[in-house]
Write a protein that holds these residues in place. Structure first.
Motif, short mmCIF file in Angstrom:
data_model
loop_
_atom_site.label_atom_id
_atom_site.label_comp_id
_atom_site.label_asym_id
_atom_site.label_seq_id
_atom_site.Cartn_x
_atom_site.Cartn_y
_atom_site.Cartn_z
N VAL A 47 0.84 -1.21 0.00
CA VAL A 47 0.00 0.00 0.00
C VAL A 47 0.87 1.26 0.00
O VAL A 47 0.66 2.19 -0.79
N LEU A 48 1.90 1.28 0.88
CA LEU A 48 2.75 2.47 0.98
C LEU A 48 3.61 2.65 -0.27
O LEU A 48 3.85 3.78 -0.71
N MET A 49 4.10 1.54 -0.82
CA MET A 49 4.95 1.66 -2.00
C MET A 49 4.15 2.12 -3.23
O MET A 49 4.58 3.01 -3.96
N VAL A 50 3.00 1.50 -3.44
CA VAL A 50 2.19 1.90 -4.61
C VAL A 50 1.71 3.34 -4.43
O VAL A 50 1.79 4.16 -5.36
N SER A 51 1.25 3.67 -3.21
CA SER A 51 0.73 5.04 -2.99
C SER A 51 1.84 6.08 -3.06
O SER A 51 1.67 7.14 -3.67
N GLY A 52 2.99 5.76 -2.42
CA GLY A 52 4.06 6.76 -2.35
C GLY A 52 4.94 6.78 -3.57
O GLY A 52 5.07 7.81 -4.24
N LEU A 53 5.52 5.62 -3.84
CA LEU A 53 6.58 5.55 -4.86
C LEU A 53 6.05 5.63 -6.29
O LEU A 53 6.79 5.98 -7.21
N VAL A 54 4.77 5.28 -6.48
CA VAL A 54 4.22 5.34 -7.84
C VAL A 54 3.21 6.49 -7.96
O VAL A 54 3.44 7.45 -8.70
N VAL A 55 2.12 6.43 -7.20
CA VAL A 55 1.01 7.36 -7.45
C VAL A 55 1.37 8.79 -7.04
O VAL A 55 1.26 9.73 -7.83
N LEU A 56 1.85 8.96 -5.78
CA LEU A 56 2.19 10.31 -5.33
C LEU A 56 3.40 10.84 -6.10
O LEU A 56 3.43 12.00 -6.52
N TYR A 57 4.38 9.96 -6.32
CA TYR A 57 5.57 10.37 -7.07
C TYR A 57 5.18 10.84 -8.48
O TYR A 57 5.60 11.90 -8.93
N GLY A 58 4.37 10.01 -9.16
CA GLY A 58 3.96 10.34 -10.53
C GLY A 58 3.17 11.64 -10.57
O GLY A 58 3.38 12.49 -11.45
N SER A 59 2.28 11.80 -9.60
CA SER A 59 1.45 13.02 -9.56
C SER A 59 2.31 14.24 -9.28
O SER A 59 2.11 15.32 -9.86
N ALA A 60 3.30 14.08 -8.38
CA ALA A 60 4.19 15.21 -8.06
C ALA A 60 5.07 15.57 -9.25
O ALA A 60 5.45 16.74 -9.43
N ALA A 61 5.39 14.55 -10.08
CA ALA A 61 6.29 14.80 -11.22
C ALA A 61 5.65 15.72 -12.25
O ALA A 61 6.36 16.39 -13.00
N ILE A 62 4.31 15.74 -12.30
CA ILE A 62 3.66 16.49 -13.39
C ILE A 62 3.03 17.81 -12.94
O ILE A 62 2.33 18.45 -13.73
N VAL A 63 3.29 18.23 -11.70
CA VAL A 63 2.61 19.46 -11.24
C VAL A 63 2.94 20.68 -12.11
O VAL A 63 2.08 21.53 -12.34
N PHE A 64 4.18 20.73 -12.62
CA PHE A 64 4.56 21.90 -13.44
C PHE A 64 3.84 21.92 -14.78
O PHE A 64 3.86 22.93 -15.48
N ARG A 65 3.26 20.79 -15.18
CA ARG A 65 2.58 20.71 -16.48
C ARG A 65 1.16 21.27 -16.45
O ARG A 65 0.57 21.49 -17.50
N VAL A 66 0.61 21.46 -15.26
CA VAL A 66 -0.80 21.87 -15.18
C VAL A 66 -0.91 23.36 -15.55
O VAL A 66 -0.38 24.23 -14.83
N PRO A 67 -1.58 23.70 -16.66
CA PRO A 67 -1.60 25.09 -17.12
C PRO A 67 -2.14 26.09 -16.10
O PRO A 67 -1.69 27.24 -16.07
N SER A 68 -3.07 25.65 -15.25
CA SER A 68 -3.64 26.60 -14.29
C SER A 68 -2.61 27.03 -13.24
O SER A 68 -2.84 27.99 -12.51
#
Lengths: 240, 240
Positions: A47-68
């Protein structure tokens, strides 16, 4: 732009589904959670690895891409990016503690499988990347030449860590199902019981999430427009 | 430029080491090769997948980045790229045949593990990508709007396939070691016998190779300069 938000929304849905599926797996099929060295403590690991290392990591990686976010000062989003990455790293380290504690209680050797080697490599490189990112992009005293030198390296290593995360998660899920289903439960993995189908599908969700994140990172037109790159990282893009 | 050739040379060395290590694993520890439905036929599976789906695929992905190719017509290197990718696909399909034949002979169900689901997904998407690439970039009758539309998609999907390949290979290696070492040989994987150490290191080599390939693909300055993109794919960049 609409296509970006479609991809972004899709990535968020996939990420939530990944967290939901891995939580249901651990709680419904594997008996839930505890922090007592038992099998229930191990259940925190996926749970922690999928949530942290994949989902949160992936979501954090793209924050600069959000035009708003482009109308805000960039350093605010650097703080958000760094903060989310810190949370992802924290969850990952807790996920490692969960499995090490479980191994200790059951006298299972640590770090013998290729999953564990690649997984540990992922978290070590992620820690290095986080410290490098902090030093390079958030410390006020960092020289600009250092920042501009490490930026391509930081972007490459960020993607490489996501690849390692995906690899670690899929090999870990495979390992857990092989050891559990073929071991204590009496249901062979090869007979594809409901748990196996459900968790295999989780694997497909995880790699699809990773592919969508890579899509968002790869498409040049979705990059945040560069403004005032020559000035200091904490001062650039000073629009209010 | 020197840094490029250092990275390129490093990727070639890593790729060769991956092929060497997986071949030594199958031949020295797993008894060698045959095509008769036995365990020896299975041994072709890791060799063909690592060689085709990872090493050849990764090497084919970066041919456009080699500066010494930029003086040639681009379509020659498109043919090289497509040809190498076809060979990679062929090896991958043969690798699948090896494992399906082995399963059939031993009455082992196909496609039950998350490794097999992600692995099959990889080869199916790779086949689709190859046909799309052929239609989009090599067929003389393809409209230019179609080519320019699919180019970013083709580049993204190419990277996504490499991620899937790495994920499939590491989970497959983990699966094979868990089933073999904990099964017939009497040597537990968790006791890290020489084979386990050797093959875990192969896993590290494979992900490192993938990371270097991503590095080469990610660094913008190493991209082939675009020339005459508006004209036909088989006619553009007509320098001799």
């Amino acid at each position: 732009m609409n296509l970006f938000y479609a991809a972004y929304g899709f990535s968020l849905c996939l990420g939530l589904l990944c967290v939901l599926f891995v939580s249901v797996w651990s709680s419904y099929w594997r008996g839930g959670f505890a922090w007592d060295g038992s099998f229930l403590q191990f259940n925190w690991h996926p749970v922690l690895m999928v949530s942290g290392l994949v989902v949160l990591y992936g979501s954090a990686a793209i924050v600069f891409r959000v035009p708003s976010t482009w109308k805000h000062r960039k350093y605010i989003w650097k703080l958000v990016h760094g903060g989310l990455m810190f949370l992802a790293l924290l969850l990952s380290v807790l996920g490692l503690c969960a499995v090490f504690d479980f191994h200790k209680a059951f006298y299972i050797p640590d770090l013998y499988s290729v999953h564990s080697w690649v997984g540990l490599m992922t978290v070590v490189i992620f820690s290095f990347q986080w410290v490098l990112g902090l030093a390079g992009f958030l410390f006020p005293c960092t020289p600009l030449w250092f920042r501009s030198t490490i930026k391509p390296f930081h972007m490459w290593l960020g993607k490489a860590i996501l690849i390692l995360s995906l690899t670690s998660c899929i090999s870990g899920i495979n390992e857990k199902l092989l050891l559990t289903l073929n071991g204590s439960t009496g249901e062979l993995y090869s007979s594809l019981p409901a748990e196996a189908k459900f968790v295999n599908f989780l694997g497909v969700l995880i790699v699809t999430f990773g592919m969508v994140i890579f899509g968002i990172l790869s498409y040049k037109k979705w990059q945040r427009p560069e403004t005032n790159e020559a000035v200091h990282p904490l001062l650039n893009d000073i629009r209010p």
